[in-house]
Scaffold this active site. Structure first.
Site, mmCIF file in Angstrom:
data_model
loop_
_atom_site.group_PDB
_atom_site.id
_atom_site.type_symbol
_atom_site.label_atom_id
_atom_site.label_comp_id
_atom_site.label_asym_id
_atom_site.label_seq_id
_atom_site.Cartn_x
_atom_site.Cartn_y
_atom_site.Cartn_z
ATOM 1 C CD GLN A 93 -0.911 -7.294 -0.338
ATOM 2 O OE1 GLN A 93 -1.586 -7.742 0.579
ATOM 3 N NE2 GLN A 93 0.380 -7.025 -0.233
ATOM 4 C CG HIS A 99 1.827 -1.815 -3.017
ATOM 5 N ND1 HIS A 99 1.936 -3.176 -2.812
ATOM 6 C CD2 HIS A 99 0.638 -1.617 -3.606
ATOM 7 C CE1 HIS A 99 0.853 -3.780 -3.275
ATOM 8 N NE2 HIS A 99 0.040 -2.853 -3.762
HETATM 9 P P1 DGP Z 1 -2.242 -3.992 -5.494
HETATM 10 O O1 DGP Z 1 -3.384 -4.478 -6.334
HETATM 11 O O2 DGP Z 1 -2.667 -3.080 -4.356
HETATM 12 O O3 DGP Z 1 -1.347 -5.111 -5.050
HETATM 13 O O4 DGP Z 1 -1.407 -3.048 -6.457
HETATM 14 C C1 DGP Z 1 -0.310 -3.485 -7.184
HETATM 15 C C2 DGP Z 1 -0.031 -2.426 -8.202
HETATM 16 O O5 DGP Z 1 1.262 -2.623 -8.699
HETATM 17 C C3 DGP Z 1 -0.964 -2.445 -9.405
HETATM 18 O O6 DGP Z 1 -1.668 -1.214 -9.455
HETATM 19 C C4 DGP Z 1 -0.063 -2.597 -10.606
HETATM 20 C C5 DGP Z 1 1.301 -2.281 -10.054
HETATM 21 N N1 DGP Z 1 2.400 -3.041 -10.617
HETATM 22 C C6 DGP Z 1 2.501 -4.397 -10.664
HETATM 23 N N2 DGP Z 1 3.675 -4.761 -11.217
HETATM 24 C C7 DGP Z 1 4.320 -3.597 -11.505
HETATM 25 C C8 DGP Z 1 5.595 -3.306 -12.078
HETATM 26 O O7 DGP Z 1 6.381 -4.183 -12.445
HETATM 27 N N3 DGP Z 1 5.908 -1.994 -12.224
HETATM 28 C C9 DGP Z 1 5.078 -0.989 -11.818
HETATM 29 N N4 DGP Z 1 5.487 0.269 -12.012
HETATM 30 N N5 DGP Z 1 3.885 -1.230 -11.265
HETATM 31 C C10 DGP Z 1 3.513 -2.513 -11.109
#
Ligand code: DGP
Length: 113
Positions: A93, A99
């Site tokens: 995470q 999420h």
């Molecule tokens: P996790 O590693 O499970 O916490 O996944 C977080 C995810 O969130 C990662 O795959 C990248 C995505 N992410 C992080 N910041 C942003 C953002 O500002 N916008 C979008 N669309 N995705 C994001």
């Protein structure tokens, strides 16, 4: 507001939103790991799956229901897909607003890395 996903919910940070309702928002992951990679989040801030206690079990269930609907919209239901909830550092995470990852459009490996 420090939480980037709260900023997306508030419309303060751009995101490619594919679905939203009164409880959840779904948007494309900024760093996709599959042809379809969508994050489904509650509007309400919950740090992670471990913080989704009895009061908000329904919130997590709703994320799964939204994922099924979005998967159908994306045309990946028949082929199948993967749903992932990462918890904490060892779980991978990196954003501490719960999420659900919806990944599809390719065959997933097992075990996950
Ligand atoms: P996790 O590693 O499970 O916490 O996944 C977080 C995810 O969130 C990662 O795959 C990248 C995505 N992410 C992080 N910041 C942003 C953002 O500002 N916008 C979008 N669309 N995705 C994001």
């Amino acid at each position: 507001m420090a939480c980037v996903f709260c900023q997306i919910v508030a419309g303060e940070r751009p995101a490619n939103i594919v679905y939203e309702d009164e409880r959840a928002v779904a948007f494309r992951d900024i760093n996709p790991q599959a042809p379809t990679h969508i994050l489904i989040i509650p509007r309400e801030h919950i740090d992670g799956p471990a913080d989704a206690g009895a009061d908000n079990e329904m919130v997590i269930g709703h994320l799964v229901a939204v994922a099924a609907r979005v998967a159908a919209d994306e045309g990946i239901s028949a082929g199948g897909y993967r749903l992932v909830l990462n918890q904490g550092r060892n779980g991978g995470q990196s954003v501490f607003h719960v999420h659900l990852h919806l990944l599809g459009g390719r065959r997933m490996g097992w075990p996950p890395g």
